[in-house]
Design a protein around this motif. Structure first.
Motif, mmCIF file in Angstrom:
data_model
loop_
_atom_site.group_PDB
_atom_site.id
_atom_site.type_symbol
_atom_site.label_atom_id
_atom_site.label_comp_id
_atom_site.label_asym_id
_atom_site.label_seq_id
_atom_site.Cartn_x
_atom_site.Cartn_y
_atom_site.Cartn_z
ATOM 1 N N PHE A 1 -20.747 51.990 1.897
ATOM 2 C CA PHE A 1 -21.915 52.371 2.545
ATOM 3 C C PHE A 1 -21.445 53.859 3.020
ATOM 4 N N ASP A 2 -22.728 54.458 3.288
ATOM 5 C CA ASP A 2 -22.324 55.676 3.977
ATOM 6 C C ASP A 2 -23.229 55.404 5.284
ATOM 7 N N TYR A 3 -24.251 54.864 5.279
ATOM 8 C CA TYR A 3 -25.108 54.340 6.462
ATOM 9 C C TYR A 3 -25.319 52.835 6.331
ATOM 10 N N LEU A 4 -25.250 52.388 7.615
ATOM 11 C CA LEU A 4 -25.543 51.091 7.768
ATOM 12 C C LEU A 4 -26.370 50.775 8.792
ATOM 13 N N ILE A 5 -27.759 49.997 8.756
ATOM 14 C CA ILE A 5 -28.297 49.410 9.507
ATOM 15 C C ILE A 5 -28.193 47.915 9.572
ATOM 16 N N ALA B 1 -22.185 43.409 14.484
ATOM 17 C CA ALA B 1 -21.903 44.470 15.281
ATOM 18 C C ALA B 1 -20.625 44.330 15.995
ATOM 19 N N ALA B 2 -20.034 42.736 16.199
ATOM 20 C CA ALA B 2 -18.694 42.678 16.525
ATOM 21 C C ALA B 2 -17.626 43.143 15.677
ATOM 22 N N LEU B 3 -18.165 43.096 14.189
ATOM 23 C CA LEU B 3 -17.170 43.592 13.089
ATOM 24 C C LEU B 3 -16.776 44.945 13.186
ATOM 25 N N PHE B 4 -17.923 45.660 13.961
ATOM 26 C CA PHE B 4 -17.602 47.129 14.124
ATOM 27 C C PHE B 4 -17.040 47.394 15.580
ATOM 28 N N GLY B 5 -16.651 46.437 16.347
ATOM 29 C CA GLY B 5 -16.128 46.593 17.546
ATOM 30 C C GLY B 5 -17.278 46.623 18.723
ATOM 31 N N ASP B 6 -18.398 46.506 18.345
ATOM 32 C CA ASP B 6 -19.655 46.349 19.317
ATOM 33 C C ASP B 6 -19.655 44.635 19.959
ATOM 34 N N ASN B 7 -19.034 44.610 21.133
ATOM 35 C CA ASN B 7 -19.445 43.092 21.665
ATOM 36 C C ASN B 7 -20.306 43.161 23.021
ATOM 37 N N SER B 8 -21.342 44.147 22.804
ATOM 38 C CA SER B 8 -22.053 44.553 23.958
ATOM 39 C C SER B 8 -23.165 43.668 24.202
ATOM 40 N N PHE B 9 -23.640 42.787 23.067
ATOM 41 C CA PHE B 9 -24.698 41.735 23.243
ATOM 42 C C PHE B 9 -24.252 40.494 22.488
#
Length: 196
Positions: free
Chosen positions: A125-129, A140-148
């Motif tokens: 992918f170039d962009y991911l939604i 999100a956690a797979l991308f390091g975002d554990n904010s929610f």
């Protein structure tokens, strides 16, 4: 709201602009509907499309509502669509415009710009939604975002027989609470009543 009113004809899906009401039966709920009114204005909704109704107007427009309802916040631009037909039409439009669908693709890891599924398939992918719904926190956690963290809640809906189509004329909500919008009663695009 503006987007769906702009594309429903192009997608050939039914849409009915019937307006919505958030109803109040006590002082606390009246405060909430005034807050919603002010939020609508702040969000750029035309003031002519927002109203606070008194009991007389409620009885005229929605005679079947409980007599304890004292005030209502009305939003003229609210409408109803067939969510099933909208999803199908959007998918068909996406395919016509070059989209590819990967079904049963349970994402288990990401490396660089590649998603991997549990069954071994990979997609670059170039962009991911992140539109993973109740699993959005896991993606999100797979991308390091554990904010929610998603704490899913289930609702139940019933569709009433067409003989009850005049029960309400608008989308009717109770004031929102901490966990969501709560109870809904509304006409559908097919003029049934949905309750949930």
């Amino acid at each position: 709201n503006a987007i769906i009113r702009g594309i429903y004809e192009e997608l050939a899906i039914p849409f009915r602009q019937i307006g919505s009401l958030v109803v109040a039966s006590n002082d606390e709920e009246e405060e909430v509907i005034h807050t919603l009114y002010n939020r609508g204005i702040a969000n750029g909704i035309d003031e002519a499309d927002l109203e606070i109704w008194d009991r007389t107007r409620i009885e005229k427009e929605e005679p079947n509502l409980n007599e304890n309802i004292r005030k209502a916040f009305f939003c003229r631009t609210a409408g109803v669509v067939s969510s099933f037909e909208l999803c199908i039409a959007a998918a068909e439009s996406a395919v016509k415009n070059g989209a590819e669908f990967y079904r049963e693709f349970e994402v288990c890891k990401v490396e660089g710009n590649t998603l991997y599924a549990k069954d071994g398939r990979a997609v670059e992918f170039d962009y991911l939604i992140n539109a993973a719904g109740v699993h959005a926190d896991e993606i999100a956690a797979l991308f390091g975002d554990n904010s929610f963290k998603i704490h899913a809640r289930k609702g139940e809906y019933a569709i009433l027989d067409n003989s009850k189509s005049d029960l309400v004329n608008h989308v009717i909500f109770r004031p929102p609470v901490k966990f969501g919008k709560g109870i809904l009663v509304s006409q559908t695009v097919d003029e049934n009543i949905i309750v949930g």
